[in-house]
Each structure stands twice: as C-alpha cells, then as structure tokens.
Design an enzyme around this catalytic site. Sequence first.
Site, PDB file in Angstrom:
ATOM      1  N   GLY A   1     -33.127 -26.098  -8.237  1.00 19.24           N
ATOM      2  CA  GLY A   1     -34.442 -26.156  -8.868  1.00 19.24           C
ATOM      3  C   GLY A   1     -34.912 -27.583  -9.017  1.00 19.24           C
TER       4      GLY A   1
ATOM      5  N   GLY B   1     -37.308 -30.454 -11.519  1.00 19.44           N
ATOM      6  CA  GLY B   1     -37.802 -30.728 -12.859  1.00 19.44           C
ATOM      7  C   GLY B   1     -38.499 -32.051 -12.922  1.00 19.44           C
TER       8      GLY B   1
ATOM      9  N   LYS C   1     -27.745 -33.552  -9.839  1.00 20.55           N
ATOM     10  CA  LYS C   1     -29.151 -33.913 -10.037  1.00 20.55           C
ATOM     11  C   LYS C   1     -29.432 -35.189  -9.242  1.00 20.55           C
ATOM     12  CE  LYS C   1     -31.095 -33.623 -14.137  1.00 20.55           C
ATOM     13  NZ  LYS C   1     -31.561 -33.952 -15.516  1.00 20.55           N
TER      14      LYS C   1
ATOM     15  N   ALA D   1     -34.493 -33.322  -8.632  1.00 25.71           N
ATOM     16  CA  ALA D   1     -34.129 -31.951  -8.277  1.00 25.71           C
ATOM     17  C   ALA D   1     -32.639 -31.751  -8.520  1.00 25.71           C
ATOM     18  CB  ALA D   1     -34.480 -31.672  -6.818  1.00 25.71           C
TER      19      ALA D   1
ATOM     20  N   MET E   1     -37.344 -34.884 -13.761  1.00 28.26           N
ATOM     21  CA  MET E   1     -36.536 -36.021 -13.319  1.00 28.26           C
ATOM     22  C   MET E   1     -35.749 -35.631 -12.076  1.00 28.26           C
ATOM     23  SD  MET E   1     -37.044 -38.687 -15.157  1.00 28.26           S
ATOM     24  CE  MET E   1     -35.610 -39.700 -14.901  1.00 28.26           C
TER      25      MET E   1
ATOM     26  N   ASP F   1     -37.119 -32.155 -25.439  1.00 26.36           N
ATOM     27  CA  ASP F   1     -37.675 -31.232 -24.433  1.00 26.36           C
ATOM     28  C   ASP F   1     -36.967 -29.887 -24.488  1.00 26.36           C
ATOM     29  OD1 ASP F   1     -39.439 -30.483 -22.435  1.00 26.36           O
ATOM     30  OD2 ASP F   1     -38.247 -31.316 -20.800  1.00 26.36           O
TER      31      ASP F   1
END
Length: 300
Positions: free
Chosen positions: A28, A30, A50, A34, A32, A152
């Site tokens: 997925g 986001g 990430k 993938a 900051m 967040d």
Amino acid sequence: MNSAVEPIDQKHVIGRSFGNVTIVRELGRGSMGAVFIGFQKSLKRQVAVKLLPKGPQTADWGARQFQDEAETVAVLAHPNIVPIFEMGEDDDYYFQVMQLVDGADLGRMIRHRLKHPVPSKRRMAPQTAVGLVMQVLEGLGYAHKHGVVHQDMKPANIMVDRADLRPMIVDFGIARTARTEYWAEGMVVGSALYLSPEQAAGRETDARTDLYAMGVVLFEALAGQLPVRQEDDTDLLMRKMERPDTLFLTRPSETAPGIDSELERIIVKSTAALREDRFSSAEAMRAALRDWRVHQGIGA
C-alpha cells in the site's frame, strides 16, 4: 496537510534488495512513501518494507521525518506497536524494515463488515470494538509516557493480527517527539477527519490529541460509518477550527443500536472540542472502557 513524495514505480523496486531484504510485492501507499512485502534472507521470513524515494519533493524535511520515525519506533518496545528492525538508504531510496502483520487494518475490517448480507452483522460487536480500542490505548499510553504523540491515529493505522485479533499501531511518520525540531506553530499534519481542533488549527499537540482521534475511531468502529457531512478536507478543517461541535450530525446513541449511554459519554468526552474536557490520559480513557466492560458482564 501531509507532504507529497516522489511516486514509486513498482517495476523499479520489485526484486530489488535493501539491506538483506528482497522486495516481493506492494502492500500500500501512504503519506510517507509506499510499503512492500519483502523477504529477509538472513532470517528466512517475510517483513514489511517502507520506501521513501529520494528527490526534490522529499527534500531534507521528508528525509528527517522518515529517519525520526524509525528512531522513534526503535525505542517503543510494546506488543501493540509494530516494531522497526532496520533503517537505511541507497542511492534512490530511504528504507525501513519492520514486522509484517498477518491481518488487515481496522478501516478495512470496518468497511468489509458493511458489505455483510445480514444487516445486524454490518457493525462490529461493541465488545469487540471496545476490546480493540482498549489495546490500542495501551500502546498509545506507552508511547505517550515516552514523549511520543502519534498525531495520525485512524483505522488505517491500526493493523489487526489475524491470529489473535491483536491491534498494532503503525505509521509514526508524523509523530511528535521531544527530539523533533521541524514541527512549527501553524503546521497542519494528519488526516482531516481524525484531527483534533487544536491540530487542525496548527497549534501544539499533546497526548489528548491522540485521544480525540481514538474517540472518532471508537465511534466509527461501533457505527460502521461516521455521521458526518460529505465535504472536502479544507471545509472539514475549517469546521474543526470554527465549529468543532458540529462534526457529527447525530449523537452516537442515535447512530447505532450498539452504542449505549455510557459508550456515548466516552465518545463525547474523548472528542470534546477543548482538550481540557477530554480524558487526561490514554489510561483514563481505557479505564472508562474497562468499567463499561465490567458493567456489561464481560470482565476487565
């Protein structure tokens, strides 16, 4: 809101190695970068990776943010927080290697239930939703004691392990810590729907900012869908700043049959416009939910 980053072309990273991890497929994207599934050759296990591309859009601010996330999570050893194993960079990317959770995020679980053919099963059972939120609050309370405000919290950042239904907090990419120097007065970060009024206004945040978001998450988990207006992020931010008490169109108890007066009180208190009216800590909010469970005969 969150800064944009360079796009990632899957063809350029699938099969590529970062440290001793080979990228297998994308999970997925986001704010900051993938997240990919990778295979860690040294320990013969799957992990999550990430990636943050280097480039003009990332700049120094994004790189420092990415590094601070890894350093922040590295000191947070808690069963309800996804651990980061390694951090590094090559010529094209910054990378983080972390635990791969075999499950789904809470947002996906909530949306999946809404599609159930039996109407009574389209919402999560209150005891299940409350149990998940209580565990997340354990992780948040631990982070808060270590001087970390997530900033967040939302269903998409709560991964739930398939085997034991253990929720784990992910994505500390915009967390505020005692070390961070780049958060300035007036900077707005986070996801609009879950932002507290002070966060929407770019004011200083604290632990109660995360508790506001968890009140919204609890409401959403119980109701399936939040009773809010369909408006863009800009209008939503203005509402949070100028008319925060008008976010929800109906009271929680009027939205879903599983929300009784006590759960409504907890949701209303945690999402109060003024942070001094909210729970004082994650443990205080968790204690209120624990009392609800006891009154329901579920046990602490």
